[in-house]
Design an enzyme around this catalytic site. Structure first.
Site, short mmCIF file in Angstrom:
data_model
loop_
_atom_site.label_atom_id
_atom_site.label_comp_id
_atom_site.label_asym_id
_atom_site.label_seq_id
_atom_site.Cartn_x
_atom_site.Cartn_y
_atom_site.Cartn_z
N ASN A 9 0.87 -1.17 0.00
CA ASN A 9 0.00 0.00 0.00
C ASN A 9 0.91 1.22 0.00
O ASN A 9 1.54 1.53 1.01
CB ASN A 9 -0.89 -0.04 1.26
CG ASN A 9 -1.73 1.21 1.40
OD1 ASN A 9 -1.78 2.05 0.50
ND2 ASN A 9 -2.40 1.35 2.54
N LYS A 11 0.10 4.23 -0.17
CA LYS A 11 -0.55 5.40 0.48
C LYS A 11 -0.36 6.65 -0.38
O LYS A 11 -0.34 6.54 -1.61
CB LYS A 11 -0.02 5.57 1.91
CG LYS A 11 -0.16 4.26 2.71
CD LYS A 11 0.05 4.41 4.18
CE LYS A 11 -0.13 3.07 4.86
NZ LYS A 11 0.01 3.13 6.32
N HIS A 95 -9.53 1.17 5.08
CA HIS A 95 -8.24 1.33 5.75
C HIS A 95 -8.40 2.23 6.97
O HIS A 95 -9.19 3.17 6.95
CB HIS A 95 -7.21 1.92 4.78
CG HIS A 95 -5.83 1.84 5.31
ND1 HIS A 95 -5.33 2.74 6.22
CD2 HIS A 95 -4.83 0.94 5.09
CE1 HIS A 95 -4.09 2.40 6.54
NE2 HIS A 95 -3.76 1.31 5.86
N GLU A 97 -6.70 4.57 8.06
CA GLU A 97 -6.48 6.00 7.80
C GLU A 97 -7.73 6.64 7.21
O GLU A 97 -8.02 7.81 7.45
CB GLU A 97 -5.25 6.18 6.90
CG GLU A 97 -3.97 5.94 7.70
CD GLU A 97 -2.82 5.35 6.91
OE1 GLU A 97 -2.83 5.39 5.67
OE2 GLU A 97 -1.89 4.80 7.56
N GLU A 167 -5.04 -4.90 10.67
CA GLU A 167 -4.02 -3.87 10.85
C GLU A 167 -4.25 -3.14 12.17
O GLU A 167 -5.09 -2.22 12.23
CB GLU A 167 -4.10 -2.85 9.70
CG GLU A 167 -3.82 -3.46 8.34
CD GLU A 167 -3.25 -2.43 7.37
OE1 GLU A 167 -2.18 -2.71 6.81
OE2 GLU A 167 -3.85 -1.36 7.19
N GLY A 173 2.91 2.39 10.74
CA GLY A 173 3.84 3.50 10.55
C GLY A 173 4.58 3.90 11.82
O GLY A 173 5.24 4.93 11.87
N SER A 213 3.79 -2.06 10.14
CA SER A 213 5.25 -2.09 10.26
C SER A 213 5.87 -3.43 9.86
O SER A 213 6.83 -3.89 10.48
CB SER A 213 5.70 -1.70 11.67
OG SER A 213 5.28 -0.38 11.98
P1 13P Z 1 3.23 0.43 7.60
O1 13P Z 1 3.77 -0.84 7.03
O2 13P Z 1 3.92 1.66 7.09
O3 13P Z 1 3.14 0.39 9.09
O4 13P Z 1 1.71 0.57 7.05
C1 13P Z 1 0.84 -0.48 7.21
C2 13P Z 1 -0.41 -0.18 6.48
O5 13P Z 1 -1.20 0.65 6.89
C3 13P Z 1 -0.66 -0.88 5.21
O6 13P Z 1 -1.96 -0.63 4.75
#
Ligand code: 13P
Length: 256
Positions: A9, A11, A95, A97, A167, A173, A213
Site C-alpha cells: 500500500n 498510500k 483502511h 487511515e 491492521e 507507521g 510495520s
Molecule cells: P506500515 O507498514 O507503514 O506500518 O503501514 C501499514 C499499512 O497501513 C498498510 O496498509
C-alpha cells in the site's frame, strides 16, 4: 491451502515518475513469480503508468479506495469502471487511515465492499483496533464490530474474493509491530468470528493478511503463523529492495 498474498500500500506517496521507477524495479525482479499473489496499490494518479509497466506480469494492480456509484455528480470520487478500465483488480476498503481521518464508518465501508464485489474486484478489507482500544482490552470487541457490520448482507458466494487485512492501528507507521503471537491471536479470533458469521468452510478458505510495520526483518516470523496468510505492507513497499525481500521471504516459507 490458502495462497499467500503480499500487497504493497503506497498510500499518498510517489509522483508519476517515482512510481514508474519503483514499478520498473519490481517488475525486473518479480515478474515471473507464480507461487504467491503479489499486489501493489499506488495512488490513483499513478495507476495508469504503473498499469502499463506491470500489465504483462504476475504483479497485480490495486487501488486504495473506490466509490460505490458508477458515475455522476460525485466530485473527487473514483468509480469502479474507471478502475476496471485501468486493469485494477484489487481495492483496499476501510483502511484505518480512511476511518480515522476521513470519517469512514462501518456503513460506508460496507457500501464500498459491496460495490467492489459487484463489479468484480477483490477487496482488501481492513479492520483493527487503535491503541486506546487495545489498552482497554477491547480488541476483540472492535474486530467483531468491524467484521459484523462491514460484512453485513454480503452474498456468501462472494466471500472467497475478500481478503481481510488485520491492521492494528497502533502498529501502523510506528515501527511498533505486533509480536507474531499477538498477531496470530487476533487472526485466529477473526477466523473464529468468520466461522460464526458464515461457516467453517468459508472461514477456512478466506485469506487474512497482517499489516503494521511489516519489514524484511520481521516478515518471516509473522508469515510463519498458521492464520496469517500474507502481509499488507506500507512503508517497506516504497523501497523496491525491501518489498522484493519480503516477497522472497514469503516464497521461502510457502511450505510452512
Ligand atoms: P506500515 O507498514 O507503514 O506500518 O503501514 C501499514 C499499512 O497501513 C498498510 O496498509
Amino acid at each position: 491451502m490458502r495462497r499467500l498474498i503480499i500487497a504493497g500500500n503506497w498510500k499518498m506517496n510517489k509522483t508519476v515518475s517515482e512510481a514508474r521507477e519503483l514499478a520498473t524495479a519490481l517488475k525486473l525482479e518479480l515478474k515471473d513469480i507464480t507461487d504467491l499473489d503479489m499486489v501493489i496499490c499506488p495512488p490513483f494518479t499513478d495507476l495508469d503508468s504503473v498499469s502499463q509497466i506491470i500489465g504483462d506480469t504476475n504483479i497485480a494492480l490495486g487501488a486504495q479506495n473506490m466509490y460505490w456509484k458508477l458515475e455522476g455528480a460525485f466530485t473527487g470520487e473514483i468509480s469502479p469502471m474507471m478502475l476496471r478500465d485501468l486493469g485494477v483488480r484489487f481495492v483496499i476498503v476501510g483502511h484505518s487511515e480512511r476511518r480515522q481521518y476521513f470519517g469512514e464508518t462501518n456503513q460506508i465501508v460496507n457500501k464500498r465492499l459491496k460495490a467492489a464485489l459487484k463489479y468484480g474486484f477483490n477487496p482488501i478489507f481492513c479492520i483493527g483496533e487503535n491503541l486506546k482500544e487495545r489498552e482497554e482490552n477491547k480488541t476483540f470487541e472492535i474486530l467483531t464490530d468491524h467484521l459484523e457490520n462491514g460484512l453485513k448482507d454480503l452474498n456468501e458466494l462472494d466471500l472467497p474474493r475478500i481478503i481481510i487485512a488485520y491492521e492494528p492501528v497502533w502498529a501502523i507507521g510506528t515501527g511498533r509491530t505486533a509480536t507474531p503471537e499477538m498477531a496470530e491471536e487476533a487472526h485466529h479470533f477473526i477466523r473464529k468470528k468468520l466461522t460464526e458469521i458464515f461457516s467453517k468452510d468459508l472461514a477456512d478458505g478466506m485469506r487474512i493478511q497482517y499489516g503494521g510495520s511489516v519489514k524484511p526483518q520481521n516478515a518471516k516470523e509473522l508469515l510463519m503463523q498458521p492464520d496469517i496468510d500474507g502481509a499488507l505492507v506500507g512503508g517497506a513497499s516504497l523501497e523496491a529492495r525491501d518489498f522484493i525481500k519480503i516477497i522472497k521471504i514469503g516464497r521461502e516459507i510457502l511450505n510452512k
